[in-house]
Design a protein around this motif. Structure first.
Motif: not given
Length: 144
Positions: A11-26, A42-51
């Protein structure tokens, strides 16, 4: 233990396959295409977080209309894929996550074109981390 590690890696390997990341704020959305500095940040922070994290079955399910309503407040990120992905027998084209500083776990809400944000989710237990760094990065990114 090896099975759990390989399962998480799947499941971790799937995130780097994303075509884009949408950020919703309010309820407002900004999209960051793969390859941009923002996407990489975002991907760097994401992978650090899920380590060291592990996924497990979620306790609840997503209901499309309620999810859309919830996305109108707070901060959410959505990994969007060009192709249908699958994990643990469940398919998706997008994965949506509510981002809240201090959260030590979260649902990965699956999106399918046929049903929207409806059905079973995945749950990530962050174990030794929380969402603070990702949340802080998204706050700074939103000010640009």
């Amino acid at each position: 233990m090896v099975i759990a590690i390989n399962y998480m890696r799947e499941i971790s390997n799937v995130f780097e396959k994303a075509d884009c990341i949408n950020v919703y704020t309010e309820g407002e959305v900004k999209s960051y295409k793969s390859g941009t500095d923002e996407f990489k940040g975002i991907i760097t922070c994401w992978y650090e977080m899920i380590e060291g994290a592990y996924d497990m079955p979620a306790f609840g399910v997503s209901l499309h209309d309620e999810t859309l309503e919830a996305m109108k407040s707070g901060r959410w990120i959505e990994f969007e894929f060009d192709n249908k992905q699958e994990h643990n027998g469940m398919s998706f084209e997008k994965l949506l996550i509510q981002v809240e500083s201090g959260f030590k776990g979260f649902n990965l809400i699956r999106y399918n074109a046929e049903m929207g944000y409806y059905g079973r989710c995945f749950y990530f237990n962050l174990v030794n981390n929380d969402m603070s760094r990702l949340s802080d990065y998204l706050t700074v990114l939103g000010k640009k």
